[in-house]
Motif scaffolding. Structure first.
Motif, PDB file in Angstrom:
ATOM      1  N   ASP A 100     116.481  90.479  39.488  1.00  0.00           N
ATOM      2  CA  ASP A 100     115.356  90.671  40.409  1.00  0.00           C
ATOM      3  C   ASP A 100     114.334  89.550  40.303  1.00  0.00           C
ATOM      4  O   ASP A 100     113.828  89.058  41.324  1.00  0.00           O
ATOM      5  N   TRP A 101     114.011  89.123  39.064  1.00  0.00           N
ATOM      6  CA  TRP A 101     113.005  88.071  38.907  1.00  0.00           C
ATOM      7  C   TRP A 101     113.491  86.739  39.495  1.00  0.00           C
ATOM      8  O   TRP A 101     112.680  85.949  40.005  1.00  0.00           O
ATOM      9  N   TYR A 153     112.961  82.716  43.639  1.00  0.00           N
ATOM     10  CA  TYR A 153     113.638  81.877  44.625  1.00  0.00           C
ATOM     11  C   TYR A 153     113.003  82.056  45.999  1.00  0.00           C
ATOM     12  O   TYR A 153     112.741  81.077  46.712  1.00  0.00           O
ATOM     13  N   ASP A 154     112.769  83.303  46.396  1.00  0.00           N
ATOM     14  CA  ASP A 154     112.180  83.568  47.710  1.00  0.00           C
ATOM     15  C   ASP A 154     110.809  82.921  47.839  1.00  0.00           C
ATOM     16  O   ASP A 154     110.436  82.426  48.917  1.00  0.00           O
ATOM     17  N   THR A 195     119.076  75.114  44.170  1.00  0.00           N
ATOM     18  CA  THR A 195     119.143  75.981  42.987  1.00  0.00           C
ATOM     19  C   THR A 195     120.060  77.151  43.282  1.00  0.00           C
ATOM     20  O   THR A 195     119.989  77.744  44.378  1.00  0.00           O
ATOM     21  N   PHE A 196     120.914  77.469  42.328  1.00  0.00           N
ATOM     22  CA  PHE A 196     121.890  78.551  42.471  1.00  0.00           C
ATOM     23  C   PHE A 196     121.810  79.461  41.245  1.00  0.00           C
ATOM     24  O   PHE A 196     121.158  79.145  40.261  1.00  0.00           O
ATOM     25  N   VAL A 197     122.495  80.587  41.331  1.00  0.00           N
ATOM     26  CA  VAL A 197     122.608  81.502  40.201  1.00  0.00           C
ATOM     27  C   VAL A 197     124.067  81.574  39.785  1.00  0.00           C
ATOM     28  O   VAL A 197     124.966  81.638  40.638  1.00  0.00           O
ATOM     29  N   ILE A 198     124.317  81.527  38.490  1.00  0.00           N
ATOM     30  CA  ILE A 198     125.677  81.640  37.970  1.00  0.00           C
ATOM     31  C   ILE A 198     125.965  83.110  37.638  1.00  0.00           C
ATOM     32  O   ILE A 198     125.224  83.742  36.879  1.00  0.00           O
ATOM     33  N   GLY A 199     126.999  83.647  38.229  1.00  0.00           N
ATOM     34  CA  GLY A 199     127.355  85.041  37.969  1.00  0.00           C
ATOM     35  C   GLY A 199     127.519  85.820  39.258  1.00  0.00           C
ATOM     36  O   GLY A 199     127.399  85.281  40.361  1.00  0.00           O
ATOM     37  N   GLU A 206     126.073  78.933  31.619  1.00  0.00           N
ATOM     38  CA  GLU A 206     126.360  80.282  31.168  1.00  0.00           C
ATOM     39  C   GLU A 206     126.139  81.287  32.300  1.00  0.00           C
ATOM     40  O   GLU A 206     125.384  81.029  33.239  1.00  0.00           O
ATOM     41  N   GLU A 207     126.806  82.431  32.185  1.00  0.00           N
ATOM     42  CA  GLU A 207     126.587  83.519  33.136  1.00  0.00           C
ATOM     43  C   GLU A 207     125.109  83.912  33.138  1.00  0.00           C
ATOM     44  O   GLU A 207     124.483  84.008  32.081  1.00  0.00           O
ATOM     45  N   GLY A 208     124.579  84.136  34.325  1.00  0.00           N
ATOM     46  CA  GLY A 208     123.190  84.544  34.464  1.00  0.00           C
ATOM     47  C   GLY A 208     122.207  83.405  34.570  1.00  0.00           C
ATOM     48  O   GLY A 208     121.015  83.626  34.821  1.00  0.00           O
TER      49      GLY A 208
END
Length: 368
Positions: A247-248, A253-254, A238-242, A215-217
């Motif tokens: 911010d969190w 991730y950082d 690890t990636f983000v969808i969208g 899903e998005e996000g």
């Protein structure tokens, strides 16, 4: 390769002789592979006083992609399909006049150990312990080359997946596609069961893919590896969808990236296993994520995906050069998801450029 296998067997023979045993029986499949090449399933290796023997139920597969047994090693084929190569090998050792036989007790079942004793009643059985596993820790350049190729295959498969449409597809479907791509690019197969985790599942170590759809996000975490000529590597991203991460997600991730970098930078010959673990774990612990972290920061890879050394807080021992290991810290927040970053590297001295990174897919937080 015959000289390589002969040298490995000679090193093991020196260890068993030092323990008072002129003969040894190796049954653990990865150990047989290390000492004898790609042998048929179930083979046992008998290290004799005068000659080494590979005892098998049937002949090697001529079409095997993983190679063949050492051609300089004599093979003994059992008459029927119901025999046990380990038991037969013990009988051959007894017939050859052996008075003692070192066996891998950690691999043998009680019933199998008894069967070996029954065909060699006059032979004293001792434990070889983890002698072969210890020999396998430091890899030669041929082994590292196989791991390097496996890492390239895994990078290719992951890179192609990232170029496809992900939203709406299930974790299970993505995992199956990754495994197909591994084979398409020349792998023997996956090094282990591919893990794809989305949304609240992301960041879990060893997550088994489900029918949850992307899903998005979402955070999307992927862990896969390729087996090439028997050698197994590992990569996790690890990636983000969208269009853009929250911010969190950026903060988490950082943090995991900083922990992973600290672990990688600690990989030097002579470094204690637990000091490598501490370098990565301290970053996460200082940020308040010490509770619930995985027991290990990393582990060795080779003919098995999880072998010595174990990089954890209680691990004893120090790294040598030419030891391939993973560094794979992660944080999972129940109900929200998490981040895991996983690389396979080879320990190298600073004079040779420091640790060699085998898995090179970007660690930048990509929004897919």
């Amino acid at each position: 390769m015959s000289e390589v296998y002969a040298t490995r067997r000679a090193r093991l023979r020196d260890r068993t002789n030092a323990g008072g045993n002129a003969t040894a029986l190796v049954t653990r499949p990865a150990n047989v592979r290390y000492l004898a090449g790609a042998a048929p399933q179930g083979c046992a290796l008998l290290l004799g006083e005068r000659e080494d023997l590979l005892v098998c139920v049937g002949p090697p597969d001529e079409q095997s992609d993983e190679g063949r047994p050492d051609e300089a090693l004599r093979q003994h084929l059992l008459d029927g399909p119901g025999g046990d190569p380990a038991v037969a090998a013990a009988g051959l050792a007894a017939a050859g006049g052996a008075d003692s036989l070192a066996v891998e007790e950690h691999h043998l079942t009680v019933a199998r150990h008894r069967a070996i004793g029954s065909v060699a009643p006059g032979v004293r059985l001792t434990d070889i312990g983890g002698a072969v596993e210890q020999l396998r820790v430091v890899k030669d350049e041929e082994e590292i080359s196989c791991l390097r190729i496996g890492a390239e295959i895994a990078d290719q498969a992951l890179g192609e997946l990232l170029e496809s449409i992900l939203v709406g597809r299930t974790e299970r479907h993505l995992a199956l596609e990754l495994e197909r791509r591994l084979v398409d690019h020349g792998a023997d197969g996956p090094a282990f069961a591919t893990s794809v985790a989305t949304g609240p599942h992301a960041g879990r170590r060893g997550h088994r893919p489900t029918d949850r759809r992307v899903e998005e996000g979402d955070f999307l975490s992927v862990c896969l590896g390729a087996a090439y000529r028997g050698y197994r590597c590992e990569i996790g991203r690890t990636f983000v969808i969208g269009t853009s991460p929250a911010d969190w997600q950026i903060e988490l991730y950082d943090l995991v990236f900083a922990a992973q970098r600290a672990g990688r930078e600690a990989l030097t010959p002579g470094a204690a296993y637990r000091d490598v673990d501490r370098a990565a774990r301290h970053v996460l612990d200082s940020a308040g994520y010490g509770t619930g972290l995985p027991a290990l920061t990393g582990h060795g890879v080779g003919l098995e995906i999880d072998e010595d050394p174990q990089i954890g807080p209680a691990a004893m021992g120090k790294l040598d050069a030419c030891v391939p290991v993973t560094v794979e810290p992660g944080v999972h927040l129940p109900g929200r998801g998490g981040v895991r970053i996983d690389d396979t590297l080879v320990v190298r001295p600073e004079a040779d450029g420091g640790p060699e990174l085998l898995t090179i897919t970007t660690k930048e937080l990509l929004a897919l």
